[in-house]
Write a protein that holds these residues in place. Sequence first.
Motif, mmCIF file in Angstrom:
data_model
loop_
_atom_site.group_PDB
_atom_site.id
_atom_site.type_symbol
_atom_site.label_atom_id
_atom_site.label_comp_id
_atom_site.label_asym_id
_atom_site.label_seq_id
_atom_site.Cartn_x
_atom_site.Cartn_y
_atom_site.Cartn_z
ATOM 1 N N UNK A 1 53.670 31.910 38.129
ATOM 2 C CA UNK A 1 52.802 32.629 39.062
ATOM 3 C C UNK A 1 52.488 31.787 40.295
ATOM 4 N N UNK A 2 52.147 30.528 40.058
ATOM 5 C CA UNK A 2 51.792 29.663 41.186
ATOM 6 C C UNK A 2 52.992 29.512 42.120
ATOM 7 N N UNK B 1 47.076 36.554 37.207
ATOM 8 C CA UNK B 1 47.200 35.278 36.513
ATOM 9 C C UNK B 1 46.082 35.151 35.469
ATOM 10 N N UNK B 2 44.871 35.516 35.868
ATOM 11 C CA UNK B 2 43.744 35.486 34.936
ATOM 12 C C UNK B 2 44.010 36.464 33.793
ATOM 13 N N UNK B 3 44.480 37.660 34.139
ATOM 14 C CA UNK B 3 44.756 38.684 33.126
ATOM 15 C C UNK B 3 45.798 38.213 32.124
ATOM 16 N N UNK B 4 46.791 37.502 32.630
ATOM 17 C CA UNK B 4 47.847 37.015 31.745
ATOM 18 C C UNK B 4 47.282 35.985 30.759
ATOM 19 N N UNK B 5 46.401 35.141 31.256
ATOM 20 C CA UNK B 5 45.762 34.157 30.373
ATOM 21 C C UNK B 5 45.019 34.857 29.247
ATOM 22 N N UNK B 6 44.287 35.903 29.611
ATOM 23 C CA UNK B 6 43.518 36.623 28.596
ATOM 24 C C UNK B 6 44.455 37.364 27.644
ATOM 25 N N UNK B 7 45.539 37.893 28.181
ATOM 26 C CA UNK B 7 46.530 38.568 27.337
ATOM 27 C C UNK B 7 47.057 37.604 26.279
ATOM 28 N N UNK B 8 47.256 36.403 26.682
ATOM 29 C CA UNK B 8 47.768 35.363 25.789
ATOM 30 C C UNK B 8 46.770 35.086 24.662
ATOM 31 N N UNK B 9 45.472 35.089 25.020
ATOM 32 C CA UNK B 9 44.440 34.921 23.989
ATOM 33 C C UNK B 9 44.447 36.117 23.037
#
Lengths: 263, 249
Positions: free
Chosen positions: A247-248, A190-198
């Motif tokens: 994800x949640x 989930x964290x990785x996806x957030x960063x991917x989005x950035x």
Amino acid sequence: MEEKINREKYKTLGYNVLTLFLFLAIWTLAYWLIKSPFFPSPLMVFNAFLELLIHGDIEDVKLGMHIQQSLWRIFGGFAAACILGIPLGLLMGLYGRVYDSTKVLIEPIRFIPPVAWIPLVIVLLVGYFRFVFIIWLGAFFPIFIGTLLSVRGVNPLHIEVPKSFGASRFYIIRNIVLPSVLPEVLTSMRVGLGIAWECIMAAEMIGGERVGIGIMILKYAQLIRMDAIIVGIIVIGIIGFGLNEIFIFVEKRIFRWKEVVSI
Amino acid sequence: MSGRKVKIEVRDLCKCFGDLEVLNHMNFDIYEGEFLCVVGPTGCGKTTFCNVVTRLLPLTQGAITMGGEEIDFKKHNVSFVFQEPSCIPWRTVWDDIKIGLQIKGVNKTEVRRRVNAIIELTGLTGFEHFYPSQISASMKQRVAIARAFVTEPDLLLMDEPFGQLDTRTRFSIENQLIEIWQKTKRTIIFVTHNLEEAVYLSERILVCTQKPTGIKEEVLVDLPHPRDITDPKFVEIRNRVTDLVKWWE
Ligand SMILES: Nc1ncnc2c1ncn2[C@@H]1O[C@H](COP(=O)(O)OP(=O)(O)OP(=O)(O)O)[C@@H](O)[C@H]1O
Ligand SMILES: [Mg+2]
């Protein structure tokens, strides 16, 4: 009991609608007060949204296409990050020696922000793989490190129980280590996806392609069309929110044994 | 005790954690089918002793053998009730209890029969499909006990297993433990702080000293089961053990 939970749900939903409404009201108010061509009203943004959705942008690329392209790039990079990061994290978590012996390479790379690679990537890669590579760089380390640490954090007692019954190493990895790390692996995804989005936004705003949300925003930034820029920003927010919710939802489904799921 | 077959030989056992000497040249035998209690001051190394006996921890010096061989979980049928809560959070009560049988490759019908029986015995009926986060501390402890019993081990190690239980459940499980032991004649090593419990349950009590830990004395409890805690003989033995321990002085 069931009824009470339902009532709580509706109440929460109501408050969220109210928050949204208040936000729009304040925005409109600010629009009336500021009266600047650089400050569009919610209605103007909505119109720009419809325009982009139905007729497309200045190059006739529709909003749906932009979203689809960005998501497709994210998917490629994120999948690559998971496919490499999770097994490698597991391996290095289980065999601490591997990590200890390669630390000199892994740790410095980890601290290079993905954006710092962009100039190099522009020179070396074109098209789809340029984006995939940058997203991969961004998402890989949180997933890899998260998995690695979660393996190290397995409760030793949970390993001793099967061990005291004579379990094989394979049994312990399959039945204890994997289920035990899964929640944290998902969180790190989930964290990785957030960063991917950035990363995708940063990569797209470098330019070079015609389609993608970041590119769309850039096009309108050059024309100083605030309404369309804001549409792009909101779309980014909503998609990020949606992905996180998915994800949640999955976490809640898989980990019924856990009392709470983190936010 | 003489004349009984020796099951486990402990010879010159030492265990250090760095500079900290915990177990100090211990020598004793554990007999086949014996119910042995180990009592001693807190932090003297009782848990360490269990872990060393079963080779979960390496020993520093000496030897522990079972039937002439080093203890090996793959070869010997050993069960462990850990002092700390050890339920596996993502397994239901049922799945947690059957883990030992699953590992040992017992067939499904047999697993079902045995798990059902032990769930009934430990009063967990109706909670088979609950996760540890949904049951009380005493129930979690009972799951750990059931999990250890269900494999019918040759050697059962219990490290203060009844600490979390209320008095009533405790009495009932103590009696069940005695019953199971009398029926099956398994070897049991039982660690406790509770002297009355030690005298109530065991055939022999090892009283340990402070660190570095040795054996202060062995006390034989040759009373028939079921024991009566008001029996003058029982009281006499309990007082003797209390005098030996007196670690609060
Ligand atoms: N892994 C370890 N590393 C270093 N020291 C340890 C370790 N495990 C235990 N010790 C030390 O060994 C001593 C004995 O610990 P142990 O847990 O065996 O005591 P215990 O008799 O079981 O105590 P209690 O009755 O409180 O359960 C303690 O002083 C503890 O600090
Ligand atoms: Mg202990």
